[in-house]
Design a protein around this motif. Structure first.
Motif, short mmCIF file in Angstrom:
data_model
loop_
_atom_site.label_atom_id
_atom_site.label_comp_id
_atom_site.label_asym_id
_atom_site.label_seq_id
_atom_site.Cartn_x
_atom_site.Cartn_y
_atom_site.Cartn_z
N GLY A 88 0.79 -1.23 0.00
CA GLY A 88 0.00 0.00 0.00
C GLY A 88 0.82 1.28 0.00
N SER A 89 2.15 1.19 -0.03
CA SER A 89 2.95 2.42 0.00
C SER A 89 2.90 3.10 -1.36
CB SER A 89 4.41 2.12 0.38
OG SER A 89 5.04 1.37 -0.63
N GLU A 90 2.82 4.43 -1.30
CA GLU A 90 2.63 5.21 -2.53
C GLU A 90 3.84 5.10 -3.46
OE1 GLU A 90 0.86 9.63 -3.67
OE2 GLU A 90 1.53 9.21 -1.64
N LEU A 91 5.04 5.02 -2.90
CA LEU A 91 6.25 5.05 -3.71
C LEU A 91 6.94 3.68 -3.82
CD1 LEU A 91 7.92 8.43 -2.66
CD2 LEU A 91 6.06 7.98 -4.28
N GLY A 92 6.28 2.61 -3.41
CA GLY A 92 6.88 1.29 -3.55
C GLY A 92 8.18 1.15 -2.78
N GLU A 93 8.19 1.60 -1.55
CA GLU A 93 9.43 1.59 -0.75
C GLU A 93 9.81 0.17 -0.32
OE1 GLU A 93 8.31 5.03 2.15
OE2 GLU A 93 6.73 4.50 0.73
N PRO A 145 10.76 -2.63 2.26
CA PRO A 145 10.35 -2.82 3.67
C PRO A 145 11.47 -2.49 4.67
CG PRO A 145 9.62 -4.67 2.32
CD PRO A 145 10.49 -3.84 1.44
N TYR A 146 12.73 -2.66 4.28
CA TYR A 146 13.83 -2.33 5.18
C TYR A 146 14.06 -0.82 5.26
CZ TYR A 146 15.36 -7.26 4.77
OH TYR A 146 15.43 -8.64 4.78
N ASP A 147 13.56 -0.06 4.29
CA ASP A 147 13.97 1.33 4.15
C ASP A 147 12.80 2.24 3.74
OD1 ASP A 147 15.59 3.55 4.03
OD2 ASP A 147 16.35 3.12 2.02
N PRO A 148 11.82 2.45 4.66
CA PRO A 148 10.72 3.37 4.32
C PRO A 148 11.24 4.79 4.24
CG PRO A 148 10.60 2.69 6.63
CD PRO A 148 11.70 1.88 6.01
N ILE A 149 10.69 5.60 3.29
CA ILE A 149 11.21 6.96 3.14
C ILE A 149 10.13 8.03 3.25
CG2 ILE A 149 13.18 6.23 1.70
CD1 ILE A 149 11.66 7.31 -0.75
N THR A 150 8.85 7.67 3.10
CA THR A 150 7.79 8.68 3.25
C THR A 150 7.30 8.67 4.71
OG1 THR A 150 6.05 7.11 2.64
CG2 THR A 150 7.02 8.42 0.86
N ARG A 189 7.55 8.41 -8.05
CA ARG A 189 6.75 7.17 -8.14
C ARG A 189 7.57 6.03 -8.76
NH1 ARG A 189 1.50 7.49 -6.99
NH2 ARG A 189 0.68 9.57 -6.57
N ALA A 190 8.68 6.38 -9.41
CA ALA A 190 9.55 5.34 -9.95
C ALA A 190 10.65 4.95 -8.96
CB ALA A 190 10.19 5.83 -11.25
N HIS A 191 10.50 5.36 -7.70
CA HIS A 191 11.46 4.99 -6.66
C HIS A 191 11.74 3.49 -6.71
CE1 HIS A 191 13.49 4.81 -2.84
NE2 HIS A 191 12.52 4.14 -2.24
N ARG A 192 13.04 3.15 -6.68
CA ARG A 192 13.50 1.76 -6.79
C ARG A 192 13.20 1.18 -8.18
NH1 ARG A 192 11.20 -1.82 -3.33
NH2 ARG A 192 13.03 -3.16 -3.58
N GLY A 193 13.26 2.05 -9.18
CA GLY A 193 13.07 1.59 -10.55
C GLY A 193 13.84 2.46 -11.53
N ASP A 209 15.78 6.33 -4.96
CA ASP A 209 16.68 5.33 -5.55
C ASP A 209 16.19 5.05 -6.96
OD1 ASP A 209 18.38 3.23 -6.06
OD2 ASP A 209 17.27 1.78 -4.85
N VAL A 210 16.73 5.79 -7.94
CA VAL A 210 16.30 5.61 -9.32
C VAL A 210 17.51 5.59 -10.25
CG1 VAL A 210 14.00 6.66 -9.07
CG2 VAL A 210 15.94 8.10 -9.67
#
Length: 461
Positions: free
Chosen positions: A97-102, A104-109, A176-180, A219-220
């Motif tokens: 459900g996180s908006e930016l696809g964070e 699990p070890y590293d939430p940023i919002t 929104r492309a965080h980790r991509g 992280d992009v």
């Protein structure tokens, strides 16, 4: 790898599984090195770049650089960018459900950080496929900072939150492309003030919205494409942004004729049989256009030209088969002429060539056909065919002549069997096409004549 449904469903289960977190660039580097070590092709569907563009791109990705591809239109830049996501892990964990696809070890919002603190090891996680981790934007002059980075969401402000609250922000494409991977096509078309908004994302990895700086360790991998002419033509990549791209890689059109033909095979949807030698004619034609001083080479001659040409020739064969009730449509040299009228708009001519466009295209198509005929039929003595056509009845072909009718007009000569065998022609349609190709080659070599009649028929004699 197992399907996402069988994977850990909470943060605690993920930790217990021994999962290690990698940044996007580390993930790509690891998977690229593994593919190269195993001898697997990391770039399926990419033709003609094996010894030039791909080694440079691989080095840039191993170095962890953001990349801009420079090249004229139709050189496969977008196709290459879209294969990058194949270097990501097939599945990756995200906070459910996180908006930016964070991760699990590293939430940023703020919302994810709060949920993670409240739920601990019970934090639910989902698994995202790599196809969802690639975001692409065609840069247009009307693209806004809000599109790329984000803007204040008036609905959230109306709910009573203050403008300084980071949770009032509606995120744009890049966060929104965080980790991509974020791909921006035709980057110079982006207004300079919009390019400025990317500077912080690329270097400091934070974003600024309406004067409010939000520290988001994004992280992009940022990749872009551009036409070299755009630096001085429609727009340019601003110097600070160019400086932040670790690698600038020049693309090119296929350098080998075989690569040009391979692109046509891969990309064209042919509704009829198009003999290989006719595809070679179209590939040579495309290459001659790229060398011609009459063509504006700054805009280039796209690889899509040869693809569209092959599809047009196949469509001409289908049209003839429908009108004349032929069973199996096979393209013949007579179909090549349809390419010029249909595709002349895909090419930019130099300013001094007004009114000569058709003449230039017809001349180059004849050259391509003659070169292919010499290459394909070299070593075959066609003297008996020349004599038969000169002394006997002329051979009539055209868009309204069926393959069977054309075969019936041909003299009964062993040399036509030799030609058919050399050109791998087996069916009636293929044999008719091969014979017509031999006649066209003789005409272009000035050994027989060809007359176009008023009703569109061609008479070799």
């Amino acid at each position: 790898m197992t399907h996402a449904n069988t994977k850990p469903a909470t943060l605690g289960e993920l930790r217990a599984s021994g999962h290690a977190q990698l940044s996007v660039k580390q993930e790509i580097r690891t998977n690229l090195i593994a593919a190269l070590r195993d001898g697997r092709d990391p770039w399926p569907g990419i033709v003609g770049f094996e010894d030039t563009v791909l080694p440079r791109l691989e080095r840039a990705l191993i170095a962890g650089h953001d990349v801009v591809l420079l090249g004229e239109r139709g050189q496969g830049k977008t196709r290459l960018l879209r294969t990058l996501n194949l270097l990501l892990d097939e599945w990756t964990p995200v906070i459910a459900g996180s908006e930016l696809g964070e991760h699990p070890y590293d939430p940023i919002t703020p919302a994810s950080i709060r949920r993670s603190a409240e739920l601990g090891d019970d934090l639910p996680i989902e698994w995202r496929h790599r196809s969802e981790r690639y975001a692409e934007k065609l840069a247009t002059p009307d693209t806004s900072v809000a599109d790329l980075v984000g803007d204040v969401d008036p609905v959230k402000v109306a709910e009573g939150r203050s403008l300084g609250d980071p949770e009032t922000i509606h995120f744009g494409l890049v966060p929104r492309a965080h980790r991509g991977i974020v791909a921006i096509n035709e980057l110079p078309d982006l207004a300079e003030r919009i390019q400025v908004s990317l500077l912080n994302v690329m270097e400091e990895r934070d974003i600024q919205v309406r004067g409010y700086t939000l520290r988001l360790p994004l992280d992009v991998l940022l990749v872009a494409s551009a036409n070299p002419e755009d630096y001085t033509n429609r727009g340019r990549i601003i110097t600070p942004l160019k400086d932040r791209f670790g690698a600038e890689i020049r693309t090119h059109y296929p350098r080998l004729l075989s690569d040009e033909i391979a692109v046509v095979h891969q990309e064209a949807h042919l509704e009829a049989t198009v003999p290989e030698y006719l595809l070679e004619v179209l590939a040579r034609f495309t290459r001659l256009l790229r060398e011609s001083t009459a063509i504006d080479q700054r805009s280039g001659v796209s690889a899509r030209f040869a693809v569209a040409a092959a599809e047009t020739v196949a469509a001409s064969a289908v049209h003839r088969s429908v009108v004349l009730s032929e069973a199996d449509p096979v393209a013949r040299p007579v179909d090549l002429g349809t390419v010029i009228e249909v595709l002349r708009g895909k090419i930019e001519f130099e300013s001094g060539e007004e009114g000569r466009e058709i003449e230039v295209l017809e001349h180059l198509l004849r050259r391509a056909t003659a070169d292919t005929a010499r290459e394909r039929l070299g070593g075959i003595d066609l003297a008996t065919l020349v004599s038969a056509v000169e002394l006997g009845d002329p051979v009539v072909t055209g868009e309204r002549v069926t393959a069977k009718a054309l075969l019936a007009e041909l003299p009964d000569l062993d040399i036509l069997d030799v030609v058919a065998k050399r050109l791998h022609a087996e069916s009636d349609g293929e044999r008719a096409a091969a014979a017509e190709f031999a006649l066209e080659g003789l005409y272009l070599a000035r050994r027989i004549s060809k007359i176009a009649s008023d009703d569109g028929q061609l008479v070799y004699g």
